[in-house]
Design a protein around this motif. Structure first.
Motif, PDB file in Angstrom:
ATOM      1  N   HIS A  50       0.851  -1.186   0.000  1.00  8.19           N
ATOM      2  CA  HIS A  50       0.000   0.000   0.000  1.00  8.19           C
ATOM      3  C   HIS A  50       0.891   1.241   0.000  1.00  8.19           C
ATOM      4  O   HIS A  50       1.990   1.220   0.549  1.00  8.19           O
ATOM      5  CB  HIS A  50      -0.894   0.002   1.245  1.00  8.19           C
ATOM      6  CG  HIS A  50      -1.514  -1.331   1.529  1.00  8.19           C
ATOM      7  ND1 HIS A  50      -2.498  -1.869   0.730  1.00  8.19           N
ATOM      8  CD2 HIS A  50      -1.268  -2.259   2.500  1.00  8.19           C
ATOM      9  CE1 HIS A  50      -2.844  -3.059   1.215  1.00  8.19           C
ATOM     10  NE2 HIS A  50      -2.098  -3.319   2.279  1.00  8.19           N
ATOM     11  N   GLY A  67      -7.780   6.380  -0.645  1.00  8.78           N
ATOM     12  CA  GLY A  67      -8.207   5.890  -1.946  1.00  8.78           C
ATOM     13  C   GLY A  67      -7.623   4.505  -2.151  1.00  8.78           C
ATOM     14  O   GLY A  67      -6.855   4.025  -1.311  1.00  8.78           O
ATOM     15  N   HIS A  68      -8.011   3.865  -3.249  1.00  7.91           N
ATOM     16  CA  HIS A  68      -7.453   2.549  -3.515  1.00  7.91           C
ATOM     17  C   HIS A  68      -6.960   2.443  -4.939  1.00  7.91           C
ATOM     18  O   HIS A  68      -7.536   3.025  -5.857  1.00  7.91           O
ATOM     19  CB  HIS A  68      -8.454   1.430  -3.201  1.00  7.91           C
ATOM     20  CG  HIS A  68      -9.748   1.493  -3.958  1.00  7.91           C
ATOM     21  ND1 HIS A  68      -9.929   0.883  -5.168  1.00  7.91           N
ATOM     22  CD2 HIS A  68     -10.928   2.083  -3.661  1.00  7.91           C
ATOM     23  CE1 HIS A  68     -11.164   1.093  -5.585  1.00  7.91           C
ATOM     24  NE2 HIS A  68     -11.795   1.821  -4.699  1.00  7.91           N
ATOM     25  N   MET A  69      -5.865   1.714  -5.094  1.00  4.97           N
ATOM     26  CA  MET A  69      -5.237   1.543  -6.411  1.00  4.97           C
ATOM     27  C   MET A  69      -5.783   0.309  -7.127  1.00  4.97           C
ATOM     28  O   MET A  69      -5.568   0.153  -8.328  1.00  4.97           O
ATOM     29  CB  MET A  69      -3.719   1.412  -6.248  1.00  4.97           C
ATOM     30  CG  MET A  69      -3.082   2.597  -5.544  1.00  4.97           C
ATOM     31  SD  MET A  69      -1.284   2.441  -5.391  1.00  4.97           S
ATOM     32  CE  MET A  69      -1.127   1.232  -4.076  1.00  4.97           C
ATOM     33  N   GLN A  99      -9.638   5.142 -10.330  1.00  5.80           N
ATOM     34  CA  GLN A  99      -8.421   5.771 -10.860  1.00  5.80           C
ATOM     35  C   GLN A  99      -8.612   7.275 -11.048  1.00  5.80           C
ATOM     36  O   GLN A  99      -7.682   8.061 -10.842  1.00  5.80           O
ATOM     37  CB  GLN A  99      -7.988   5.130 -12.189  1.00  5.80           C
ATOM     38  CG  GLN A  99      -7.910   3.600 -12.185  1.00  5.80           C
ATOM     39  CD  GLN A  99      -6.886   3.027 -11.211  1.00  5.80           C
ATOM     40  OE1 GLN A  99      -6.532   3.649 -10.229  1.00  5.80           O
ATOM     41  NE2 GLN A  99      -6.417   1.824 -11.474  1.00  5.80           N
ATOM     42  N   ILE A 102      -8.012   9.227  -7.874  1.00  4.78           N
ATOM     43  CA  ILE A 102      -6.577   9.388  -7.595  1.00  4.78           C
ATOM     44  C   ILE A 102      -6.028  10.560  -8.419  1.00  4.78           C
ATOM     45  O   ILE A 102      -5.364  11.456  -7.893  1.00  4.78           O
ATOM     46  CB  ILE A 102      -5.807   8.083  -7.923  1.00  4.78           C
ATOM     47  CG1 ILE A 102      -6.235   6.970  -6.951  1.00  4.78           C
ATOM     48  CG2 ILE A 102      -4.302   8.307  -7.883  1.00  4.78           C
ATOM     49  CD1 ILE A 102      -5.632   5.597  -7.242  1.00  4.78           C
ATOM     50  N   PHE A 127      -3.156   5.180  -0.200  1.00  4.70           N
ATOM     51  CA  PHE A 127      -3.798   4.472  -1.311  1.00  4.70           C
ATOM     52  C   PHE A 127      -3.507   2.990  -1.107  1.00  4.70           C
ATOM     53  O   PHE A 127      -2.356   2.557  -1.232  1.00  4.70           O
ATOM     54  CB  PHE A 127      -3.221   4.922  -2.661  1.00  4.70           C
ATOM     55  CG  PHE A 127      -3.638   6.314  -3.093  1.00  4.70           C
ATOM     56  CD1 PHE A 127      -4.878   6.833  -2.752  1.00  4.70           C
ATOM     57  CD2 PHE A 127      -2.791   7.094  -3.864  1.00  4.70           C
ATOM     58  CE1 PHE A 127      -5.265   8.113  -3.169  1.00  4.70           C
ATOM     59  CE2 PHE A 127      -3.166   8.371  -4.286  1.00  4.70           C
ATOM     60  CZ  PHE A 127      -4.410   8.878  -3.929  1.00  4.70           C
ATOM     61  N   SER A 129      -4.139  -1.307  -1.688  1.00  9.72           N
ATOM     62  CA  SER A 129      -4.153  -2.177  -2.871  1.00  9.72           C
ATOM     63  C   SER A 129      -5.152  -3.323  -2.708  1.00  9.72           C
ATOM     64  O   SER A 129      -5.188  -4.224  -3.532  1.00  9.72           O
ATOM     65  CB  SER A 129      -2.751  -2.751  -3.092  1.00  9.72           C
ATOM     66  OG  SER A 129      -2.364  -3.473  -1.938  1.00  9.72           O
TER      67      SER A 129
END
Ligand SMILES: [Zn+2]
Length: 366
Positions: A50, A67-69, A99, A102, A127, A129
């Protein structure tokens, strides 16, 4: 902005595509490092690491962005249906979830840098994963980092209707195993202990806990059991989905699920309930409302419409709000049909939400 978004969407970054998620992390670092952010990768036992980035400013308020990737899409999806724009919408895997959220934040930070604004105490970005896997290996980092922040801003997609979210349903996944005893269904059925019979009673009892008008529900979504029709079934496995609008309801539902698990309708069965994950709801707290009011002030200055709503799905904001940290969610560009091939983002909102995010940071910290 669009070319960075295109690069990210065209990189397969499903939760299990570690290489792709790392590549996305690379694109993000390429923006953050020149902005003076300290970027580190936090290890994950199961997924890609992460990304945690922070930068100190001259003020006092500590902001954390979440947020997340990762996306929900399998490897090969980006090749099969790469990024494209048609009319006012952009398409591609993860274009909306998330996306573009981000990219929106990165460009807001670039704008602040260009304007020379450093009135915040700290800007922190996490962010992860594995958000699409319930943040299995990042939950602890999120809780740890948010407790050192004054507020949390989640860059998940906004919803059509210019919505941001200050109230979110909580939810969980539970496994239920029922153990019975096999026997010949014709020769000696009474020697067996019927796991499916037990499951049938339990499913009805579990579903009886639902009250959709109050935003709480229990649903058995997966069921496996038995081997042959002529064998009294020995074992049943169920995967259960739980939803609750209020944390107290979530706790009450979990207690009742345990009671149903412990009770045997078919004598001799033994049942085990396992919590896979539980994300408490985001409730409409005074702190969340205050964050929203400041957003409205920023939006008015820019002439950008914004509304608040309650949302049925969960996000990592659920964890931070449960820690008592004021949380606002869905600040990202607006889109819909996430987790499907028809997922889209409204292109114009990539720019408007970016401007809004930049001014919002100023309003929150000046
Ligand atoms: Zn998401």
């Amino acid at each position: 902005m669009l070319s960075l978004l295109e690069k990210m969407v065209n990189t397969d970054s499903g939760s299990y595509t570690t290489d792709g998620v790392l590549k996305v992390a690379g694109f993000i670092s390429d923006v953050l490092l020149p902005l003076g952010f300290d970027v580190q990768m936090l290890p994950s036992s199961k997924y890609a690491p992460h990304l945690l980035a922070r930068r100190r400013g001259s003020g006092s308020k500590k902001l954390m962005f979440l947020g997340h990737m990762d996306t929900v899409f399998d490897e090969g999806t980006a090749k099969r249906r790469p990024f494209y724009i048609e009319g006012d919408k952009a398409y591609g895997p993860g274009v909306c979830d998330m996306q573009s959220g981000i990219v929106c934040l990165l460009y807001a930070l670039l704008a602040l840098e260009e304007a020379g604004y450093t009135g915040y105490g700290e800007l922190k970005i996490l962010f992860n994963s594995d958000e699409e896997r319930g943040s299995e290996t990042s939950e602890q980092y999120i809780i740890e980092e948010c407790s050192k922040s004054d507020m949390v801003l989640v860059m998940e997609p906004g919803m059509p209707g210019d919505y941001v979210v200050i109230e979110r349903q909580g939810g969980g996944i539970f496994n239920l195993d029922i153990q019975g005893k096999p026997a010949h269904a014709g020769a000696c059925p009474l020697d067996g202990i019927h796991a499916i019979d037990e499951a049938a009673h339990k499913i009805l009892a579990l579903h009886g806990l639902s009250d959709f008008s109050l935003g709480r529900s229990v649903s058995v979504g997966v069921i496996e059991g038995g081997t042959r029709s002529n064998i009294i079934p020995e074992h049943v496995f169920m995967e259960i989905d739980l939803r609750a609008r209020f944390h107290r309801d979530g706790l009450a539902l979990m207690k009742k699920m345990q009671e149903i698990t412990d009770a045997s309708y078919v004598p001799g069965t033994k049942s085990t309930l396992t919590k896979v994950m539980y994300r408490p709801p985001i409730e409409k707290t005074p702190g969340n409302l205050e964050l929203y009011q400041t957003l409205v002030t920023a939006a008015r200055k820019l002439g950008i419409p914004v509304n608040e709503t309650y949302c049925g799905g969960g996000s990592d904001g659920n964890y931070t709000s449960a820690q008592g940290i004021p949380t606002i969610d869905s600040l990202g560009p607006i889109g819909s049909l996430e987790h499907t091939d028809d997922e889209y983002m409204l292109v114009e909102t990539l720019f408007s939400r970016c401007k809004l995010t930049a001014l919002y940071i100023v309003e929150l910290t000046a």
